[in-house]
Design a protein around this motif. Structure first.
Motif, short mmCIF file in Angstrom:
data_model
loop_
_atom_site.label_atom_id
_atom_site.label_comp_id
_atom_site.label_asym_id
_atom_site.label_seq_id
_atom_site.Cartn_x
_atom_site.Cartn_y
_atom_site.Cartn_z
N GLY A 206 0.90 -1.19 -0.10
CA GLY A 206 0.11 0.06 0.08
C GLY A 206 0.83 1.25 0.02
N LYS A 207 2.22 1.13 0.40
CA LYS A 207 2.89 2.29 0.36
C LYS A 207 4.40 2.08 -0.92
N ASP A 208 3.70 1.59 -1.94
CA ASP A 208 4.74 1.23 -2.95
C ASP A 208 4.79 2.28 -4.06
N ARG A 209 5.44 3.16 -4.16
CA ARG A 209 5.56 4.02 -5.28
C ARG A 209 6.52 3.91 -6.01
N SER A 210 6.41 3.73 -7.33
CA SER A 210 7.62 3.50 -8.16
C SER A 210 7.97 4.84 -9.03
N GLN A 211 9.06 4.91 -9.23
CA GLN A 211 9.86 6.16 -9.57
C GLN A 211 9.48 6.16 -11.39
N LEU A 212 8.94 4.71 -11.72
CA LEU A 212 8.87 4.47 -13.06
C LEU A 212 7.37 4.94 -13.64
N SER A 213 6.52 5.23 -12.44
CA SER A 213 4.90 5.22 -13.09
C SER A 213 4.38 6.48 -12.38
N THR A 214 3.62 7.10 -13.07
CA THR A 214 2.86 8.34 -12.64
C THR A 214 1.86 8.08 -11.64
N ARG A 215 1.49 7.00 -11.41
CA ARG A 215 0.48 6.38 -10.61
C ARG A 215 0.86 6.03 -9.15
N GLY A 216 0.02 5.88 -8.33
CA GLY A 216 0.48 5.45 -7.11
C GLY A 216 0.34 4.00 -6.83
N PRO A 217 0.39 3.46 -5.45
CA PRO A 217 0.45 2.04 -5.24
C PRO A 217 -0.38 1.14 -6.22
N GLU A 218 -1.54 1.75 -6.48
CA GLU A 218 -2.63 0.97 -7.05
C GLU A 218 -2.14 0.56 -8.27
N TRP A 219 -1.09 1.06 -8.66
CA TRP A 219 -0.59 0.70 -10.32
C TRP A 219 -0.05 -0.78 -10.08
N PHE A 220 0.21 -1.32 -8.89
CA PHE A 220 0.85 -2.54 -8.68
C PHE A 220 -0.32 -3.58 -8.50
N THR A 221 -1.59 -3.04 -8.77
CA THR A 221 -2.80 -4.12 -8.60
C THR A 221 -3.36 -4.31 -9.95
N ASP A 222 -2.94 -3.66 -10.87
CA ASP A 222 -3.46 -4.13 -12.32
C ASP A 222 -3.46 -5.32 -12.57
#
Length: 303
Positions: A206-222
């Motif tokens: 829930g606090k995983d913020r990638s420097q490669l994405s413009t989105r927040g942690p929800e990116w990792f649930t796609d």
């Protein structure tokens, strides 16, 4: 509430060289397994960027103690191979990674024989692929995900018929949310999960913020939301990209070191796979019940 951690000794054998013609660097794997037991399901694990067969012991050792045979290849992007992002070979490493997993799966019998006669104890009808970060995207292609090209068209089907389940930990989201740097230098980070039909557990922080994405942690649930059912999703509210230190104790990338969180990830994966393999569903049911009755520090969804 982590699943039952069996009192079982484990043993590791490394390195075992796997045939991989044209790769340029030997493909080597490590095999970790319990010293006793029969009908052991198999996990083929794909590491994150720069790691190797020597990483992720907090996960691998726990899986082996729970009764799995775990096979870990070292991919070309491992820091021990010295290939940086500016290396001309880097652009195709994503394909070599996939080929590595195919080579392991295609040569699994020989690998198990070289690992102390494990071919007689492993259950080769129950094989899973698991990966973390870049390794999760690599594992996802074995489960049926594809990579979109520059025109948005899905590429080759890299799925493998021997694999019947998987788990993707901190897996790349869709490519329409890449930063300009990632879009330019990492064009393979454009997964299409619509064809990923194999059952899989998606694990996200829930606090995983990638420097490669413009989105927040929800990116990792796609992968969960866009992949066809059956899929399950474990979200750990305070988890960052290494989810407490799954790659190793006190490693530099870990900003949220928490052994209990690592144990939860490891035990959730093993419980999910045992349920998916129809070996034992009790541990997975207990985890889902615990999540539903818990305080929201972690949750499990399914469809």
């Amino acid at each position: 509430m982590p699943t039952r951690h069996l009192d079982r000794r484990i043993v590791a054998v490394k390195p075992i060289t796997v045939p991989a013609p044209g790769r340029g660097v030997d493909l080597q794997v490590k095999v970790t397994a319990p010293v006793s037991g029969q009908d052991l399901p198999v996990i083929v694990f794909s590491h994150g960027n720069a790691w190797s067969l020597d990483g992720y012991e907090p996960l691998v050792d726990r899986w082996a103690a729970a009764g799995f045979v775990v096979v870990q290849p070292t991919h070309l992007d491992s820091r021990r191979n010295g290939l940086g992002w500016d290396d001309p070979r880097f652009a195709t490493i994503w394909r070599v990674r996939i080929a590595d997993l195919h080579a392991v799966l295609d040569n699994l019998g020989d690998i198990l024989r070289q690992a102390g006669g494990l071919e007689a104890r492993a259950d080769r009808e129950r094989i899973a692929v698991v990966g973390h970060s870049w390794g999760a995207q690599t594992a996802g292609t074995i489960l049926g995900a594809r990579v979109l090209d520059a025109d948005g068209l899905p590429g080759e089907d890299f799925s493998h018929p021997a694999v019947s389940a998987g788990a993707l930990i901190a897996v790349t989201g869709t490519g329409d949310s890449l930063t300009p740097f990632a879009a330019e230098h990492l064009p393979f980070m454009r997964p299409d999960y619509s064809t990923m039909t194999t059952p899989a557990l998606i694990v996200a922080g829930g606090k995983d913020r990638s420097q490669l994405s413009t989105r927040g942690p929800e990116w990792f649930t796609d992968a969960y939301h866009l992949g066809p059912a059956p899929k399950s999703l474990l979200v750990i509210a305070d988890g960052e990209h290494t989810l407490g230190g799954i790659a190793g104790e006190a490693v530099a990338e870990t900003g949220d070191e928490d052994p209990a969180r690592v144990a939860l990830v490891a035990d959730a994966v093993s419980a999910y796979l045992l349920d998916a393999f129809e070996v034992d569903g009790a541990a997975w049911t207990a985890l889902r019940d615990a999540a539903a009755a818990g305080d929201g520090t972690w949750s499990i969804s399914g469809r």
